[in-house]
Design a protein around this motif. Structure first.
Motif, PDB file in Angstrom:
ATOM      1  N   LYS A 226       0.846  -1.195   0.000  1.00 38.35           N
ATOM      2  CA  LYS A 226       0.000   0.000   0.000  1.00 38.35           C
ATOM      3  C   LYS A 226       0.886   1.251   0.000  1.00 38.35           C
ATOM      4  CE  LYS A 226      -3.667  -2.318   2.589  1.00 38.35           C
ATOM      5  NZ  LYS A 226      -4.458  -2.324   3.854  1.00 38.35           N
ATOM      6  N   PRO A 227       0.490   2.278  -0.740  1.00 38.75           N
ATOM      7  CA  PRO A 227       1.313   3.498  -0.788  1.00 38.75           C
ATOM      8  C   PRO A 227       1.547   4.125   0.586  1.00 38.75           C
ATOM      9  CG  PRO A 227      -0.338   3.510  -2.526  1.00 38.75           C
ATOM     10  CD  PRO A 227      -0.666   2.356  -1.642  1.00 38.75           C
ATOM     11  N   ASP A 228       0.568   3.997   1.467  1.00 33.01           N
ATOM     12  CA  ASP A 228       0.710   4.587   2.799  1.00 33.01           C
ATOM     13  C   ASP A 228       1.155   3.561   3.845  1.00 33.01           C
ATOM     14  OD1 ASP A 228      -1.578   3.107   2.685  1.00 33.01           O
ATOM     15  OD2 ASP A 228      -2.819   4.518   3.817  1.00 33.01           O
ATOM     16  N   GLY A 229       1.524   2.384   3.385  1.00 34.69           N
ATOM     17  CA  GLY A 229       1.958   1.346   4.322  1.00 34.69           C
ATOM     18  C   GLY A 229       3.358   1.597   4.850  1.00 34.69           C
ATOM     19  N   ARG A 230       3.670   0.926   5.956  1.00 28.59           N
ATOM     20  CA  ARG A 230       4.994   1.075   6.563  1.00 28.59           C
ATOM     21  C   ARG A 230       6.044   0.495   5.626  1.00 28.59           C
ATOM     22  NH1 ARG A 230       7.911  -2.413   9.988  1.00 28.59           N
ATOM     23  NH2 ARG A 230       6.090  -3.817  10.029  1.00 28.59           N
ATOM     24  N   VAL A 231       7.186   1.180   5.512  1.00 27.91           N
ATOM     25  CA  VAL A 231       8.270   0.708   4.644  1.00 27.91           C
ATOM     26  C   VAL A 231       8.924  -0.517   5.292  1.00 27.91           C
ATOM     27  CG1 VAL A 231      10.488   1.253   3.599  1.00 27.91           C
ATOM     28  CG2 VAL A 231       8.683   2.990   3.678  1.00 27.91           C
ATOM     29  N   LEU A 232       8.858  -1.624   4.593  1.00 27.66           N
ATOM     30  CA  LEU A 232       9.490  -2.848   5.079  1.00 27.66           C
ATOM     31  C   LEU A 232      10.889  -3.023   4.517  1.00 27.66           C
ATOM     32  CD1 LEU A 232       6.509  -5.384   4.778  1.00 27.66           C
ATOM     33  CD2 LEU A 232       7.362  -4.287   6.849  1.00 27.66           C
ATOM     34  N   ALA A 233      11.053  -2.709   3.244  1.00 26.14           N
ATOM     35  CA  ALA A 233      12.345  -2.881   2.579  1.00 26.14           C
ATOM     36  C   ALA A 233      12.656  -1.645   1.756  1.00 26.14           C
ATOM     37  CB  ALA A 233      12.313  -4.119   1.691  1.00 26.14           C
ATOM     38  N   PRO A 234      13.508  -0.751   2.271  1.00 27.53           N
ATOM     39  CA  PRO A 234      13.900   0.411   1.469  1.00 27.53           C
ATOM     40  C   PRO A 234      14.836  -0.012   0.341  1.00 27.53           C
ATOM     41  CG  PRO A 234      15.118   0.362   3.531  1.00 27.53           C
ATOM     42  CD  PRO A 234      14.121  -0.757   3.604  1.00 27.53           C
ATOM     43  N   ALA A 235      14.924   0.759  -0.691  1.00 29.13           N
ATOM     44  CA  ALA A 235      15.845   0.475  -1.794  1.00 29.13           C
ATOM     45  C   ALA A 235      17.258   0.882  -1.383  1.00 29.13           C
ATOM     46  CB  ALA A 235      15.410   1.235  -3.044  1.00 29.13           C
ATOM     47  N   GLY A 236      18.228   0.045  -1.690  1.00 29.18           N
ATOM     48  CA  GLY A 236      19.610   0.383  -1.346  1.00 29.18           C
ATOM     49  C   GLY A 236      20.508  -0.840  -1.311  1.00 29.18           C
ATOM     50  N   LYS A 237      21.774  -0.595  -0.987  1.00 35.16           N
ATOM     51  CA  LYS A 237      22.784  -1.649  -0.932  1.00 35.16           C
ATOM     52  C   LYS A 237      22.846  -2.250   0.477  1.00 35.16           C
ATOM     53  CE  LYS A 237      24.766  -1.304  -5.101  1.00 35.16           C
ATOM     54  NZ  LYS A 237      24.925  -2.435  -6.031  1.00 35.16           N
ATOM     55  N   GLY A 238      22.908  -3.530   0.536  1.00 39.23           N
ATOM     56  CA  GLY A 238      23.085  -4.208   1.818  1.00 39.23           C
ATOM     57  C   GLY A 238      22.012  -3.907   2.835  1.00 39.23           C
ATOM     58  N   VAL A 239      20.784  -3.817   2.413  1.00 36.01           N
ATOM     59  CA  VAL A 239      19.680  -3.501   3.321  1.00 36.01           C
ATOM     60  C   VAL A 239      19.369  -4.735   4.176  1.00 36.01           C
ATOM     61  CG1 VAL A 239      17.260  -2.826   3.471  1.00 36.01           C
ATOM     62  CG2 VAL A 239      18.726  -1.839   1.703  1.00 36.01           C
ATOM     63  N   MET A 240      19.322  -4.539   5.493  1.00 32.14           N
ATOM     64  CA  MET A 240      18.987  -5.644   6.389  1.00 32.14           C
ATOM     65  C   MET A 240      17.479  -5.850   6.394  1.00 32.14           C
ATOM     66  SD  MET A 240      21.582  -7.215   7.605  1.00 32.14           S
ATOM     67  CE  MET A 240      20.689  -8.180   8.821  1.00 32.14           C
ATOM     68  N   LEU A 241      17.072  -7.046   6.021  1.00 30.05           N
ATOM     69  CA  LEU A 241      15.654  -7.369   5.945  1.00 30.05           C
ATOM     70  C   LEU A 241      15.287  -8.363   7.044  1.00 30.05           C
ATOM     71  CD1 LEU A 241      15.147  -7.892   2.088  1.00 30.05           C
ATOM     72  CD2 LEU A 241      14.881  -5.793   3.427  1.00 30.05           C
ATOM     73  N   SER A 242      14.170  -8.080   7.704  1.00 34.19           N
ATOM     74  CA  SER A 242      13.645  -9.016   8.686  1.00 34.19           C
ATOM     75  C   SER A 242      12.942 -10.165   7.955  1.00 34.19           C
ATOM     76  CB  SER A 242      12.658  -8.300   9.606  1.00 34.19           C
ATOM     77  OG  SER A 242      11.529  -7.860   8.842  1.00 34.19           O
ATOM     78  N   GLY A 243      12.384 -11.093   8.723  1.00 34.06           N
ATOM     79  CA  GLY A 243      11.669 -12.190   8.095  1.00 34.06           C
ATOM     80  C   GLY A 243      10.486 -11.702   7.274  1.00 34.06           C
ATOM     81  N   LYS A 244       9.707 -10.811   7.845  1.00 36.66           N
ATOM     82  CA  LYS A 244       8.535 -10.303   7.129  1.00 36.66           C
ATOM     83  C   LYS A 244       8.959  -9.497   5.908  1.00 36.66           C
ATOM     84  CE  LYS A 244       4.221  -7.748   7.843  1.00 36.66           C
ATOM     85  NZ  LYS A 244       3.385  -7.018   8.832  1.00 36.66           N
ATOM     86  N   ALA A 245       9.993  -8.684   6.052  1.00 37.81           N
ATOM     87  CA  ALA A 245      10.464  -7.868   4.934  1.00 37.81           C
ATOM     88  C   ALA A 245      11.045  -8.739   3.822  1.00 37.81           C
ATOM     89  CB  ALA A 245      11.503  -6.869   5.427  1.00 37.81           C
ATOM     90  N   SER A 246      11.699  -9.836   4.185  1.00 41.41           N
ATOM     91  CA  SER A 246      12.267 -10.739   3.176  1.00 41.41           C
ATOM     92  C   SER A 246      11.171 -11.358   2.324  1.00 41.41           C
ATOM     93  CB  SER A 246      13.083 -11.844   3.855  1.00 41.41           C
ATOM     94  OG  SER A 246      14.196 -11.310   4.533  1.00 41.41           O
ATOM     95  N   VAL A 247      10.097 -11.768   2.978  1.00 43.93           N
ATOM     96  CA  VAL A 247       8.970 -12.340   2.239  1.00 43.93           C
ATOM     97  C   VAL A 247       8.345 -11.286   1.331  1.00 43.93           C
ATOM     98  CG1 VAL A 247       6.630 -13.273   2.474  1.00 43.93           C
ATOM     99  CG2 VAL A 247       8.481 -14.139   3.934  1.00 43.93           C
ATOM    100  N   ALA A 248       8.169 -10.082   1.860  1.00 44.46           N
ATOM    101  CA  ALA A 248       7.546  -9.010   1.070  1.00 44.46           C
ATOM    102  C   ALA A 248       8.388  -8.680  -0.157  1.00 44.46           C
ATOM    103  CB  ALA A 248       7.365  -7.775   1.944  1.00 44.46           C
TER     104      ALA A 248
END
Length: 454
Positions: A226-248
């Motif tokens: 969703k455009p107004d949803g919380r950012v789970l995975a920002p664009a960039g190098k070496g971004v640390m992703l949680s489990g939920k963010a990895s799936v997203a």
């Protein structure tokens, strides 16, 4: 002359002693009657003689005991020597093993014993909507490299039904995990050993156990897309992703994007997971166990742990790469591109003299050069009826008069001749070639081929 004195009367016989030579003597009978104490000499042994014999027994016991103590002492000394030798050998063995482990010669040996020298595993990421993304995890121990090969969901596989063809995106539901492995083995010419069905909740758990993974992300992904949803995975190098963010991120596909973009993101997440996995077999297997997924029988926990540990070792050594298998728009393989790709990643299984299927059955590809589009379908049915494995293909060539059945391995010559008979062609169409081909037998249908009439 005086008379000699009369001899003195003999003295009354002295009462015999009760002890003569240590023996009791019998009393003479009195008053003409036998006495109750009339015993024979030597009938009893007295205490003093028993004492002598007892001393002999005691001396013998002391002698036997002293010999037993000597033997026991010898055994103790021998045992102590053996223990000492074993301790020294254990210390030496530990030192040698420690050096070899430190030198890297035993790295991943337990995992290699579990997973095998070359391991090709298919992993299916399935989201909650039923969309499936598929990749091959390839550990090439001999080549010292690991690969994540993404498979387009349009890739055609042998299936069931009227057409006898399915796709990678549909195969898991259409024909099941086992038939999908067999189909991939047939199409790619490389045995696929196991299936890892990774539903998105289990991917989330695995990444959470690893403490997150670092991914080079190409887009920003928000919660629920969703455009107004919380950012789970920002664009960039070496971004640390949680489990939920990895799936997203692994399942994200923008409305204007094709499936290849989403497939590439899944590949990035898989590479990040492998870089983060432990290289120790026990630790890797523990992570698999705690993920609590229902695994396919072809790939139990310990075996999957070994596969991931070995690939983690390749990743940490900088020998892990990712790519997407090249296919034609119709889902078939292009020999010029995919053939070379498969050869490099899967260890050169698509090459002259080395194309075999997992079950030993010859794999057959059909090229239509007859000028009639229906002939390829008819020939494919005949190939299947002959008990051979048909590699899905829509390849065409310029029309030619005579058909050909090409093979590269002498062991397949008899199959080629049998196939000629099944297609109603003379054995003269069979020929050996040296150029690499993507199947054991390649049938080039010419104008001389006559499809069977219904």
């Amino acid at each position: 002359r005086p008379r000699p004195a009369a001899p003195a009367a003999p003295a009354a016989p002295e009462q015999p002693s009760e002890q003569v030579g240590g023996r009791r003597n019998a009393r003479p009978p009195q008053d003409g009657k036998d006495s109750k104490d009339n015993y024979a000499t030597g009938e009893f042994t007295f205490v003093d003689e028993q004492a002598e014999e007892s001393e002999d027994v005691i001396d013998w016991l002391k002698f036997a005991e002293s010999r037993s103590e000597v033997r026991a002492e010898r055994r103790r000394r021998l045992r102590n020597r053996l223990v000492g030798v074993l301790v020294v050998l254990a210390v030496l063995a530990g030192g040698v093993f420690g050096y070899l482990w430190w030198d890297g010669r035993f790295g991943g040996s337990d995992a290699a014993a579990v997973a095998g020298d070359r391991q090709v595993t298919v992993v299916h990421l399935r989201d909650l909507q039923g969309k499936v993304s598929t990749a091959l995890l390839v550990n090439d121990a001999a080549g010292h490299k690991g690969s994540v090969l993404m498979l387009p969901d349009t890739l055609k596989l042998p299936g069931t039904g009227d057409t006898g063809v399915t796709t990678v995106g549909q195969s898991l539901d259409a024909i099941g995990a086992s038939a999908t492995r067999e189909g991939l083995s047939t199409v790619l010419g490389a045995p696929v050993a196991g299936t890892w069905r990774l539903d998105t909740p289990y991917l989330e758990l695995l990444v959470a156990q690893l403490g997150g993974v670092a991914v080079d992300t190409d887009v920003e992904v928000r919660d629920g897309n969703k455009p107004d949803g919380r950012v789970l995975a920002p664009a960039g190098k070496g971004v640390m992703l949680s489990g939920k963010a990895s799936v997203a991120y692994a399942t994200y596909q923008a409305p204007t994007e094709g499936r290849d973009a989403q497939l590439a993101r899944f590949g990035k997440v898989m590479e990040a997971v492998l870089r983060t996995m432990p290289t120790d077999l026990a630790e890797s297997t523990d992570d698999v166990h705690r993920m609590n997924a229902v695994l396919d029988p072809s790939l139990p926990e310990k075996k999957l742990g070994g596969v991931l540990a070995l690939l983690a070792g390749q990743a940490k050594a900088g020998h892990l790469s990712g790519s997407t298998l090249k296919t034609k728009p119709d889902g078939t393989l292009d020999e010029a591109t995919a053939g070379q790709q498969v050869k490099e990643i899967l260890g050169g299984t698509v090459k002259a003299g080395a194309v075999t299927s997992t079950g030993g059955t010859s794999r057959v590809s059909v090229v239509n050069a007859s000028g009639n589009d229906q002939n390829a379908t008819a020939a494919g049915v005949q190939v299947t009826n002959a008990g051979l494995e048909l590699v899905p293909s829509t390849a065409k060539a310029a029309a030619q008069a005579a058909s050909e059945i090409r093979y590269t391995d002498d062991a397949k010559a008899s199959d080629a001749k049998a196939l000629a008979g099944a297609l109603g062609l003379p054995e003269t169409v069979v020929k050996k070639v040296t150029d690499p081909q993507n199947a054991d037998l390649v049938v080039v249908l010419g104008k001389d081929y006559q499809a069977p009439k219904a």
